[in-house]
Motif scaffolding. Structure first.
Motif, PDB file in Angstrom:
ATOM      1  N   GLU A  29      49.112  27.751  41.226  1.00 41.29           N
ATOM      2  CA  GLU A  29      49.484  29.169  41.318  1.00 41.29           C
ATOM      3  C   GLU A  29      48.298  30.012  41.780  1.00 41.29           C
ATOM      4  O   GLU A  29      48.451  30.913  42.602  1.00 41.29           O
ATOM      5  N   GLU A  32      47.574  29.477  45.488  1.00 33.03           N
ATOM      6  CA  GLU A  32      48.552  30.223  46.282  1.00 33.03           C
ATOM      7  C   GLU A  32      48.217  31.717  46.296  1.00 33.03           C
ATOM      8  O   GLU A  32      48.264  32.364  47.345  1.00 33.03           O
ATOM      9  N   TYR A  33      47.863  32.264  45.139  1.00 30.58           N
ATOM     10  CA  TYR A  33      47.487  33.680  45.036  1.00 30.58           C
ATOM     11  C   TYR A  33      46.227  33.961  45.852  1.00 30.58           C
ATOM     12  O   TYR A  33      46.173  34.938  46.604  1.00 30.58           O
ATOM     13  N   ASP A  35      45.083  32.308  48.404  1.00 33.32           N
ATOM     14  CA  ASP A  35      45.450  32.218  49.827  1.00 33.32           C
ATOM     15  C   ASP A  35      46.114  33.518  50.281  1.00 33.32           C
ATOM     16  O   ASP A  35      45.808  34.035  51.358  1.00 33.32           O
ATOM     17  N   GLU A  36      47.005  34.029  49.455  1.00 32.27           N
ATOM     18  CA  GLU A  36      47.746  35.254  49.790  1.00 32.27           C
ATOM     19  C   GLU A  36      46.813  36.452  49.936  1.00 32.27           C
ATOM     20  O   GLU A  36      46.970  37.254  50.858  1.00 32.27           O
ATOM     21  N   ILE A  37      45.836  36.583  49.027  1.00 33.23           N
ATOM     22  CA  ILE A  37      44.940  37.744  49.074  1.00 33.23           C
ATOM     23  C   ILE A  37      43.669  37.448  49.875  1.00 33.23           C
ATOM     24  O   ILE A  37      42.781  38.293  49.972  1.00 33.23           O
ATOM     25  N   LYS A  38      43.597  36.242  50.434  1.00 32.16           N
ATOM     26  CA  LYS A  38      42.481  35.819  51.276  1.00 32.16           C
ATOM     27  C   LYS A  38      41.141  35.836  50.535  1.00 32.16           C
ATOM     28  O   LYS A  38      40.118  36.244  51.077  1.00 32.16           O
ATOM     29  N   ARG A  62      40.682  40.885  40.665  1.00 24.22           N
ATOM     30  CA  ARG A  62      41.798  40.091  41.168  1.00 24.22           C
ATOM     31  C   ARG A  62      42.352  39.154  40.098  1.00 24.22           C
ATOM     32  O   ARG A  62      43.564  38.976  39.987  1.00 24.22           O
ATOM     33  N   PHE A  66      46.082  38.997  38.425  1.00 27.15           N
ATOM     34  CA  PHE A  66      46.860  37.764  38.363  1.00 27.15           C
ATOM     35  C   PHE A  66      47.304  37.456  36.935  1.00 27.15           C
ATOM     36  O   PHE A  66      48.448  37.060  36.696  1.00 27.15           O
TER      37      PHE A  66
END
Length: 76
Positions: A29, A32-33, A35-38, A62, A66
């Motif tokens: 998870e 994935e998070y 990756d999404e927020i770079k 961040r 999360f």
């Protein structure tokens, strides 16, 4: 409330639970998070790491987002 501990080791920030390492599903998870927020990250020996050059305050903001309502994020 559960705790997540962020610790600087070997010039990388490591995230773990109070008793030990993150579960596989929680690590997935987070990947994935991130990756999404770079947010730069890598897996080293199965442990999720964030390069030490990344601003620690930004990492905590961040992670707090999360884990909002699920866990408290603490520095070590």
């Amino acid at each position: 409330m559960e705790k997540r501990i962020v610790r600087l080791e070997d010039n990388a920030l490591h995230i773990r639970t109070d008793p030990g390492e993150l579960s596989d599903s929680e690590r997935a998870e987070l990947v994935e998070y991130f990756d999404e927020i770079k947010l730069p990250h890598r897996l080293v020996d199965g442990r999720l790491c964030i390069p030490g050059e990344v601003d620690m305050q930004s990492v905590f903001e961040r992670l707090e987002h999360f884990y909002d309502g699920r866990a408290e994020v603490l520095p070590f």
